[in-house]
Design a protein around this motif. Structure first.
Motif, PDB file in Angstrom:
ATOM      1  N   ALA A  38     -12.362 -40.119  -6.438  1.00  0.00           N
ATOM      2  CA  ALA A  38     -11.871 -38.744  -6.282  1.00  0.00           C
ATOM      3  C   ALA A  38     -11.857 -38.294  -4.826  1.00  0.00           C
ATOM      4  CB  ALA A  38     -12.730 -37.787  -7.120  1.00  0.00           C
ATOM      5  N   VAL A  39     -12.769 -38.846  -4.033  1.00  0.00           N
ATOM      6  CA  VAL A  39     -12.880 -38.454  -2.624  1.00  0.00           C
ATOM      7  C   VAL A  39     -12.818 -39.726  -1.774  1.00  0.00           C
ATOM      8  CG1 VAL A  39     -14.175 -37.044  -0.964  1.00  0.00           C
ATOM      9  CG2 VAL A  39     -14.413 -36.596  -3.408  1.00  0.00           C
ATOM     10  N   PRO A  40     -11.639 -40.342  -1.677  1.00  0.00           N
ATOM     11  CA  PRO A  40     -11.540 -41.643  -0.992  1.00  0.00           C
ATOM     12  C   PRO A  40     -11.877 -41.591   0.493  1.00  0.00           C
ATOM     13  CG  PRO A  40      -9.356 -40.774  -1.487  1.00  0.00           C
ATOM     14  CD  PRO A  40     -10.334 -39.903  -2.197  1.00  0.00           C
ATOM     15  N   HIS A  41     -11.738 -40.420   1.099  1.00  0.00           N
ATOM     16  CA  HIS A  41     -12.076 -40.297   2.523  1.00  0.00           C
ATOM     17  C   HIS A  41     -13.479 -39.737   2.731  1.00  0.00           C
ATOM     18  CE1 HIS A  41      -8.118 -41.489   3.724  1.00  0.00           C
ATOM     19  NE2 HIS A  41      -7.548 -40.491   3.066  1.00  0.00           N
ATOM     20  N   GLY A  42     -14.312 -39.788   1.693  1.00  0.00           N
ATOM     21  CA  GLY A  42     -15.693 -39.361   1.833  1.00  0.00           C
ATOM     22  C   GLY A  42     -16.485 -40.334   2.688  1.00  0.00           C
ATOM     23  N   ARG A  75     -23.893 -52.879  -3.038  1.00  0.00           N
ATOM     24  CA  ARG A  75     -23.852 -53.211  -4.467  1.00  0.00           C
ATOM     25  C   ARG A  75     -23.008 -52.218  -5.251  1.00  0.00           C
ATOM     26  NH1 ARG A  75     -28.870 -53.489  -5.057  1.00  0.00           N
ATOM     27  NH2 ARG A  75     -29.413 -51.653  -6.309  1.00  0.00           N
ATOM     28  N   LEU A  76     -23.003 -50.957  -4.835  1.00  0.00           N
ATOM     29  CA  LEU A  76     -22.231 -49.922  -5.533  1.00  0.00           C
ATOM     30  C   LEU A  76     -20.804 -49.796  -5.022  1.00  0.00           C
ATOM     31  CD1 LEU A  76     -24.934 -47.095  -5.844  1.00  0.00           C
ATOM     32  CD2 LEU A  76     -24.214 -48.728  -7.588  1.00  0.00           C
ATOM     33  N   GLY A  77     -20.429 -50.653  -4.079  1.00  0.00           N
ATOM     34  CA  GLY A  77     -19.058 -50.658  -3.589  1.00  0.00           C
ATOM     35  C   GLY A  77     -18.720 -49.557  -2.609  1.00  0.00           C
ATOM     36  N   VAL A  78     -19.749 -48.992  -1.935  1.00  0.00           N
ATOM     37  CA  VAL A  78     -19.486 -47.922  -0.958  1.00  0.00           C
ATOM     38  C   VAL A  78     -20.040 -48.295   0.417  1.00  0.00           C
ATOM     39  CG1 VAL A  78     -19.315 -46.037  -2.628  1.00  0.00           C
ATOM     40  CG2 VAL A  78     -21.575 -46.687  -1.730  1.00  0.00           C
ATOM     41  N   GLY A  79     -20.177 -49.590   0.656  1.00  0.00           N
ATOM     42  CA  GLY A  79     -20.721 -50.037   1.944  1.00  0.00           C
ATOM     43  C   GLY A  79     -19.932 -49.514   3.129  1.00  0.00           C
ATOM     44  N   SER A  80     -18.604 -49.446   2.997  1.00  0.00           N
ATOM     45  CA  SER A  80     -17.775 -48.970   4.112  1.00  0.00           C
ATOM     46  C   SER A  80     -17.766 -47.443   4.219  1.00  0.00           C
ATOM     47  CB  SER A  80     -16.336 -49.468   3.937  1.00  0.00           C
ATOM     48  OG  SER A  80     -15.756 -48.927   2.755  1.00  0.00           O
ATOM     49  N   MET A  81     -18.254 -46.768   3.177  1.00  0.00           N
ATOM     50  CA  MET A  81     -18.249 -45.305   3.168  1.00  0.00           C
ATOM     51  C   MET A  81     -19.589 -44.708   3.614  1.00  0.00           C
ATOM     52  SD  MET A  81     -16.251 -44.786  -0.483  1.00  0.00           S
ATOM     53  CE  MET A  81     -15.938 -43.016  -0.305  1.00  0.00           C
ATOM     54  N   VAL A  82     -20.617 -45.522   3.676  1.00  0.00           N
ATOM     55  CA  VAL A  82     -21.936 -45.066   4.124  1.00  0.00           C
ATOM     56  C   VAL A  82     -22.167 -45.602   5.525  1.00  0.00           C
ATOM     57  CG1 VAL A  82     -24.403 -44.979   3.646  1.00  0.00           C
ATOM     58  CG2 VAL A  82     -22.783 -45.126   1.747  1.00  0.00           C
ATOM     59  N   HIS A  83     -22.353 -44.710   6.466  1.00  0.00           N
ATOM     60  CA  HIS A  83     -22.545 -45.093   7.857  1.00  0.00           C
ATOM     61  C   HIS A  83     -24.013 -44.890   8.238  1.00  0.00           C
ATOM     62  CE1 HIS A  83     -17.995 -44.376   8.833  1.00  0.00           C
ATOM     63  NE2 HIS A  83     -18.198 -45.162   7.792  1.00  0.00           N
ATOM     64  N   GLN A 127     -12.387 -37.631  16.592  1.00  0.00           N
ATOM     65  CA  GLN A 127     -11.569 -38.697  17.157  1.00  0.00           C
ATOM     66  C   GLN A 127     -12.376 -39.541  18.138  1.00  0.00           C
ATOM     67  OE1 GLN A 127      -8.271 -36.450  18.692  1.00  0.00           O
ATOM     68  NE2 GLN A 127      -7.129 -36.528  16.770  1.00  0.00           N
ATOM     69  N   GLU A 128     -13.225 -38.893  18.926  1.00  0.00           N
ATOM     70  CA  GLU A 128     -14.071 -39.631  19.864  1.00  0.00           C
ATOM     71  C   GLU A 128     -14.986 -40.604  19.134  1.00  0.00           C
ATOM     72  OE1 GLU A 128     -16.303 -37.119  22.434  1.00  0.00           O
ATOM     73  OE2 GLU A 128     -14.558 -35.952  23.072  1.00  0.00           O
ATOM     74  N   LEU A 129     -15.427 -40.216  17.953  1.00  0.00           N
ATOM     75  CA  LEU A 129     -16.397 -41.020  17.198  1.00  0.00           C
ATOM     76  C   LEU A 129     -15.744 -41.838  16.081  1.00  0.00           C
ATOM     77  CD1 LEU A 129     -19.275 -38.387  17.023  1.00  0.00           C
ATOM     78  CD2 LEU A 129     -19.085 -40.350  18.552  1.00  0.00           C
ATOM     79  N   ASP A 130     -14.410 -41.961  16.143  1.00  0.00           N
ATOM     80  CA  ASP A 130     -13.648 -42.811  15.203  1.00  0.00           C
ATOM     81  C   ASP A 130     -13.680 -42.316  13.761  1.00  0.00           C
ATOM     82  OD1 ASP A 130     -12.792 -44.595  17.187  1.00  0.00           O
ATOM     83  OD2 ASP A 130     -14.656 -45.737  17.057  1.00  0.00           O
ATOM     84  N   TYR A 131     -13.652 -41.001  13.597  1.00  0.00           N
ATOM     85  CA  TYR A 131     -13.476 -40.419  12.266  1.00  0.00           C
ATOM     86  C   TYR A 131     -12.138 -39.704  12.215  1.00  0.00           C
ATOM     87  CZ  TYR A 131     -18.405 -41.374  11.447  1.00  0.00           C
ATOM     88  OH  TYR A 131     -19.610 -42.006  11.304  1.00  0.00           O
ATOM     89  N   ARG A 132     -11.557 -39.662  11.024  1.00  0.00           N
ATOM     90  CA  ARG A 132     -10.276 -38.993  10.832  1.00  0.00           C
ATOM     91  C   ARG A 132     -10.487 -37.489  10.670  1.00  0.00           C
ATOM     92  NH1 ARG A 132      -6.559 -42.420   7.078  1.00  0.00           N
ATOM     93  NH2 ARG A 132      -6.251 -40.391   6.121  1.00  0.00           N
ATOM     94  N   THR A 133      -9.439 -36.750  10.974  1.00  0.00           N
ATOM     95  CA  THR A 133      -9.539 -35.302  10.804  1.00  0.00           C
ATOM     96  C   THR A 133      -9.661 -34.914   9.337  1.00  0.00           C
ATOM     97  OG1 THR A 133      -7.127 -35.107  10.834  1.00  0.00           O
ATOM     98  CG2 THR A 133      -8.291 -34.809  12.933  1.00  0.00           C
ATOM     99  N   ASP A 134      -9.146 -35.764   8.438  1.00  0.00           N
ATOM    100  CA  ASP A 134      -9.221 -35.437   7.013  1.00  0.00           C
ATOM    101  C   ASP A 134     -10.364 -36.141   6.296  1.00  0.00           C
ATOM    102  OD1 ASP A 134      -8.137 -37.956   7.189  1.00  0.00           O
ATOM    103  OD2 ASP A 134      -6.651 -37.650   5.596  1.00  0.00           O
ATOM    104  N   ASP A 135     -11.252 -36.815   7.033  1.00  0.00           N
ATOM    105  CA  ASP A 135     -12.453 -37.369   6.403  1.00  0.00           C
ATOM    106  C   ASP A 135     -13.349 -36.233   5.912  1.00  0.00           C
ATOM    107  OD1 ASP A 135     -11.875 -40.060   6.701  1.00  0.00           O
ATOM    108  OD2 ASP A 135     -13.004 -40.280   8.576  1.00  0.00           O
TER     109      ASP A 135
END
Length: 387
Positions: A225-229, A249-257, A189-197
């Motif tokens: 399959a893993v939308p909160h990955g 390009r692969l559509g995972v820009g928001s999922m890779v930090h 929570q401090e680092l802005d991630y969800r508990t179910d990520d």
């Protein structure tokens, strides 16, 4: 005159990253500690530091100058022990130390992963193997940090007076340790991630060997399959921008930090679910040992360093670096089973105990002590210095 030891490597950061407990221990024994490497870092526990002209590339002309610098330093300082690290540090310092060795100086070389190995390129075998074998005859103790390198040195009859196996550089299990569930959730929570990520972590320089592209492709394969990955990548390097572009390009820009260079890995790792590692070559990777100490399962590519630490199906999965689909499937499998993650993570924490700082410190002290000019009983215990 105090007893003196010289540590040599290509860059001074190598000692800050991996060997500070050993430098501290020698100071506690009353020894004078010197460093020879490229760089201007100020290091604790060091009496003298020589910024030499050494370069990583064996073909760089500066290495001729570095050899002369090292030879002059060794001739002037009259060391009891010289401990070499990194490929070029090992080559140049062993060559430069030959006159001193004839006068009784002991020379140790730690191979942090031979450049020649099973499955390695023919070029590496042709270039590095004959050099390392020849230089082994100029070595009082050759330290290897994984089983494959140790067996290779023994079976190929390397001429070092002693060939030893030490369990890496040690992982600090007081800094890297598992978190309780509530502490993990609070940190997320401090680092802005969800508990179910579903958090996957990798700390490595962005270069060809580290092969980040495999991880980004694997994440793209399971994004539905893993939308909160979330793939957390700590580090910088020449291929950072290329990796960022690939994620978009692969559509995972928001999922890779992309986290940049971090000094708080011991805080980030325990809140994650899985550690991933995609490199093509490794000697014995500290990043995986740290993840294991935090109780994480591992999904890694097959190489000698990863295979030393990860038992497929026990504390994680080991896969061929070309098998992106299976890599993605193993990540999906772990995302679906908390029980599997907990079981594999507990096994990781158990396996990593033999790679802990106290264990490695004990192994190193047994190598050093016979060459330290005082009775063994009067020496402090390196194991205690690093706990």
């Amino acid at each position: 005159m105090p007893n003196k030891i010289l540590f040599c490597a290509t860059v001074d950061y190598h000692f800050k990253a991996f060997h500070m407990p050993v430098l501290e221990w020698f100071k506690q024994q009353g020894w004078e500690v010197h460093i020879a490497a490229k760089g201007e870092l100020e290091l604790p526990f060091v009496d003298r530091k020589f910024n030499i002209s050494i370069e990583r590339s064996p073909f760089h002309s500066n290495n001729v100058k570095a050899y002369r610098e090292l030879k002059a330093i060794i001739q002037q300082q009259d060391y009891n022990i010289i401990h070499c690290h990194t490929p070029m540090g090992g080559v140049l310092s062993r060559l430069a130390a030959q006159p001193a060795r004839k006068q009784g100086t002991k020379v140790i070389y730690t191979a942090h992963g031979f450049h020649f190995c099973k499955g390695g390129s023919l070029l590496n075998w042709m270039l590095y193997y004959p050099i390392e074998k020849r230089l082994s005859s100029m070595t009082d103790c050759l330290i290897t940090i994984n089983t494959e390198d140790y067996q290779l040195a023994v079976t190929k009859k390397f001429k070092a007076k002693r060939i030893a196996h030490v369990h890496g550089v040690g992982v600090n299990t007081t800094h890297f340790k598992p978190l309780q569930k509530l502490d993990k959730w609070r940190l997320r929570q401090e680092l802005d991630y969800r508990t179910d990520d579903f958090l996957m972590f990798y700390a490595a320089e962005f270069n060809r060997n580290k092969n980040h592209q495999l991880l980004i492709h694997a994440l793209a394969a399971i994004k539905e399959a893993v939308p909160h990955g979330r793939l957390l990548l700590a580090g910088k390097g020449p291929l950072l921008e290329e990796s960022q572009a690939l994620a978009e390009r692969l559509g995972v820009g928001s999922m890779v930090h992309f986290l940049g260079y971090r000094t708080d890995i011991d805080r980030l790792l325990p809140m994650c679910d899985v550690a991933v590692a995609s490199s093509l070559r490794e000697g014995l990777p500290v990043n995986l040992m740290e993840a294991m100490a935090c109780g994480l399962p591992i999904v890694a590519t097959r190489n000698r360093g990863h295979s030393e630490l990860v038992i497929d199906g026990e504390n994680g999965f080991v896969l061929e670096p070309t098998d992106m689909e299976l890599f993605a499937d193993r990540l999906r499998k772990l995302s679906e089973s908390l029980e599997l993650r907990q079981r594999m993570g507990a096994t990781s924490a158990d396996i990593v105990k033999k790679y802990s700082l106290p264990q490695v410190a004990h192994e190193l002290s047994e190598i050093y002590k016979p060459w330290m000019e005082q009775p063994k009983d009067n020496l402090g215990v390196l194991q205690l210095a690093v706990q």
